[in-house]
Write an enzyme that holds these catalytic residues in place. Structure first.
Site: not given
Ligand code: GLC
Length: 557
Positions: A205, A248
């Site tokens: 994440d 991500e």
């Molecule tokens: C990432 C996740 C999202 C979440 C954020 C904070 O962007 O995809 O859903 O709110 O991280 O953890």
């Protein structure tokens, strides 16, 4: 090369499927999906052709950010099941040839995490330095706010602590300080724990936020934050040579490339292609693939063992933050004109089918594109049947509604009262009555069966994910055609973005007597002309995949 190399580096042509256990299948009737429910539905995924399940956070959580606010990195939320249930699920998945990866959310914890509770209670707490504190917020405290509708600063004053703490996301998600060696070691232990339980890696994440050492107490202790990512990867490789880090990273290509590490690919195994995804929507809105083609040409090649993760939708808002304001306005106008469909001024809280007026031809074209462009396709649950969104749900939850299994009550997701469900079922044209797994399994023309076919062809066509990709020049402005070549094999695909038919002449690799181009998605064979070209007619929003076959080739077609 050995054919088994494609199995060793399995992620390079995997089919990843993301789901939230909570909204998948409820077996105990409490309105919330559970791990046992997912286990019961494993054959739906196996039949679809999924090779890797990505489980969204299943850890204990106050659930103020759909589980991305965690109170124990080592446990399973009791509402979803137990460690035992998870190991059973992994075992079942393995039996069906599927790996399981989990979300790793270590940029922050929940403010209810015992570490933060201890940290805020006293400056002497062993956990105080696990978070980032300041007596005064810095002047640029408002820069880079991720949730502008909810937050006004990156720093929050905590009465109990008598100091401000950093939170790059919601204020109930205090950031961990990765310049603290103890935090780094703990994260390593978390990874080791889940690997030992049978997890095959992680969707990491918010990676750029994790590596950001903003406000850290001792930035010198981690002069290059990428060193930490390299350490994580090296550790993971020592424990499990086949585990992956799927990151991500929503940054411009050049910066994203850095997260793969050096030429050896010693950091993330995969990065999501956020730029390609955004340009795809712009191209769809324009019925002109030029912007997507540009992105494909600009996209840096990943290191040899690494791969891009391609996707149409994920669980968040459909972010369009990397488009220009005018481009974003075009996509909004085409696919989400109502204010209520938009979120944070940068994205859409919609799923694909309603954006495309549920037009089967356009939907089929988009998924054909997803499985044919270079990269590892990542599906979000419900995409396989063309689920829509429920705008009555708050914010991003609009796209996180219960999976639609049948046309009966609650879409067959749960026997609980509708008011007690983990999410409200989609209503209207795309409600379970019209869109559900059972009906589509029996309908040869369904989206489900189209996606099954695409997955089957994609898996038996290594050229697409392992090969060299060349975007082809031709006479139509509405068609994206590309050629994929690998180990002597050649596959050409073409996608028509427009609602008019189109004709293109494409250069395949190979010519001569008896060379043919055999359709992979429909019956048919096209002769390759002496100059090594084929002429293709594409229907409105049509898609074709063709394998070039020479006399004597022994493909199973
Ligand atoms: C990432 C996740 C999202 C979440 C954020 C904070 O962007 O995809 O859903 O709110 O991280 O953890």
């Amino acid at each position: 090369m050995r054919l088994t190399e494609t199995a060793d580096s399995w992620w390079k042509n995997a089919v990843v499927y993301c789901l939230d256990i909570e909204t998948y299948f409820d077996t105990d009737g409490d309105g919330r999906g559970d791990i046992r429910g997912l286990s019961q539905r494993i054959d739906h995924l196996a039949e679809l052709g999924v090779t890797c399940l990505w489980l969204m956070p299943f850890y204990p959580t106050p659930d103020r950010d759909d589980g991305y606010d965690i109170t124990d990195f080592y446990d399973v939320d009791p509402r979803l099941g137990t460690h035992g249930d998870l190991v059973e699920l992994i075992t079942l998945a393995q039996d069906r040839g599927m790996r399981v990866i989990a979300d790793l959310v270590v940029n922050h914890t929940s403010d209810q995490h015992p570490w933060f509770q201890s940290a805020r209670a006293s400056r002497e707490s062993p956990y105080r330095d696990w978070y980032v504190w300041r007596d005064q917020p810095p002047e640029d405290a408002t820069e880079g706010i991720v949730f502008p509708d909810q937050e006004t600063s990156l720093w929050q004053y905590d009465e109990q602590a008598g100091q401000y703490y950093l939170h790059q996301f919601y204020k109930h998600q205090p950031d961990l300080d990765i310049t603290n060696p103890e935090v780094r070691e703990e994260i390593i232990r978390v990874i080791g724990f889940w690997l030992q339980l049978g997890i095959s890696g992680f969707r990491v994440d918010a990676v750029p936020f994790l590596l950001d050492t903003l406000g850290a107490a001792d930035p010198d202790s981690l002069a290059d934050p990428h060193d930490y990512l390299r350490d994580l990867r090296a550790f993971m490789n020592r424990r499990s040579g086949q585990a992956v880090l799927l990151g991500e990273v929503n940054l411009p290509y050049k910066e994203t490339r850095e997260f793969f590490g050096d030429e050896d690919g010693d950091e993330l195994t995969m990065c999501f292609d956020f730029i390609g995804m955004q340009k795809m929507y712009l191209s769809l809105a324009r019925q002109d693939p030029a912007e997507l083609v540009k992105a494909l040409r600009e996209r840096p090649a990943p290191p040899e063992e690494a791969q891009w993760g391609t996707f149409v939708r994920n669980h968040d808002e459909l972010t369009l933050d990397k488009l220009t304001d005018d481009e974003r306005a075009e996509v909004f106008a085409a696919f989400g004109p109502d204010k209520d469909m938009q979120l944070y001024d940068r994205g859409l809280r919609r799923r694909l089918p309603p954006m495309l007026d549920n037009d089967p031809a356009r939907l089929r074209m988009v998924y054909s594109l997803l499985f044919s462009l270079p990269g590892t396709p990542v599906l979000f649950y419900g995409e396989e049947i063309g689920m829509g969104e429920n705008l009555a749900m708050e914010g991003r939850n609009a796209v996180r509604t219960p999976m639609q299994w049948t046309d009966s009550v609650n879409g067959g997701f749960s026997t609980a009262d509708a008011a007690d469900l983990a999410g409200q079922v989609v209503t209207g044209d795309l409600s379970p009555e019209h869109v559900n797994v059972v009906a589509q399994r029996r309908d040869p023309d369904s989206l489900l069966n189209w996606i099954k076919l695409l997955i089957q062809r994609y898996r038996e066509t290594p050229e697409l994910s392992w090969g060299d990709c060349t975007v082809l020049e031709h006479e139509s402005a509405t068609v994206l055609a590309h050629r994929s070549e690998y180990e002597g094999g050649c596959v050409v695909t073409a996608h028509n973005f427009a609602s008019d038919s189109a004709t293109v002449t494409l250069a395949v690799a190979g010519s001569g007597v008896g060379v043919r181009a055999v359709d992979l998605l429909q019956p048919g064979t096209t002769e390759v002309a002496e100059d090594g070209t084929v002429q293709l007619e594409l229907e409105p929003h049509g898609s074709r995949w063709l394998r070039v076959v020479h006399p004597g080739d022994r493909y199973l077609l």
